[in-house]
Scaffold this motif. Structure first.
Motif, short mmCIF file in Angstrom:
data_model
loop_
_atom_site.label_atom_id
_atom_site.label_comp_id
_atom_site.label_asym_id
_atom_site.label_seq_id
_atom_site.Cartn_x
_atom_site.Cartn_y
_atom_site.Cartn_z
N VAL A 33 -14.15 14.35 -21.04
CA VAL A 33 -15.27 13.25 -20.93
C VAL A 33 -15.94 13.39 -22.46
N VAL A 88 -18.83 10.06 -16.00
CA VAL A 88 -18.98 8.79 -16.94
C VAL A 88 -20.05 7.85 -16.42
N CYS A 104 -19.89 6.42 -22.91
CA CYS A 104 -19.32 7.57 -22.65
C CYS A 104 -17.99 7.21 -22.01
N THR A 105 -16.94 7.81 -22.16
CA THR A 105 -15.57 7.44 -21.78
C THR A 105 -14.83 8.89 -21.33
N MET A 106 -13.59 8.42 -20.81
CA MET A 106 -12.84 9.60 -20.53
C MET A 106 -11.18 9.25 -20.72
#
Ligand code: TYC
Length: 109
Positions: A33, A88, A104-106
């Motif tokens: 993350v 996320v 926010c990303t994964m």
């Protein structure tokens, strides 16, 4: 380890714990993350997010926040797909409510 022993009639039987046989399980894929830098989200807000959502100590949270601030991107943690997805969503929801542009990303590890 499965031991083979013969009983008193000469028949082979299994004894001991079957620790070497493979259970039908697979290791889950893991996902990083990532937090992205922007020019507007307050530093304190990012630290709060890292403490509350990612369970970081205030010291680790400040360190990660500064890393993102200086490098553009940084890692909050590594989780299974559903946990990463939930975190996320929690970050994006908190940012939206507070009207900050924090992203926010994964990504798969
Ligand atoms: N760059 C922001 C500022 O100067 C702080 C910040 C850090 C924003 C990390 C987002 O993921 C982030 N206020």
């Amino acid at each position: 380890m499965t031991e083979r022993k013969q009983d008193d009639t000469g028949v082979e039987e299994e004894t001991g714990l079957a620790t070497k046989t493979r259970p039908a399980t697979k290791k889950p894929s893991l996902y990083r993350v990532l937090l992205l830098n922007d020019d507007y989200t307050p530093m304190e807000f990012v630290v709060e997010i890292l403490v509350r959502i990612f369970r970081k100590s205030p010291e680790d949270a400040a360190r990660i926040m500064l890393h993102v601030h200086q490098n553009g991107v940084g890692m909050c943690g590594v989780y299974t797909y559903e946990v990463a997805e939930t975190k996320v969503a929690q970050v994006m929801d908190a940012a939206r409510r507070a009207q900050h542009p924090l992203q926010c990303t994964m990504e798969k590890e």
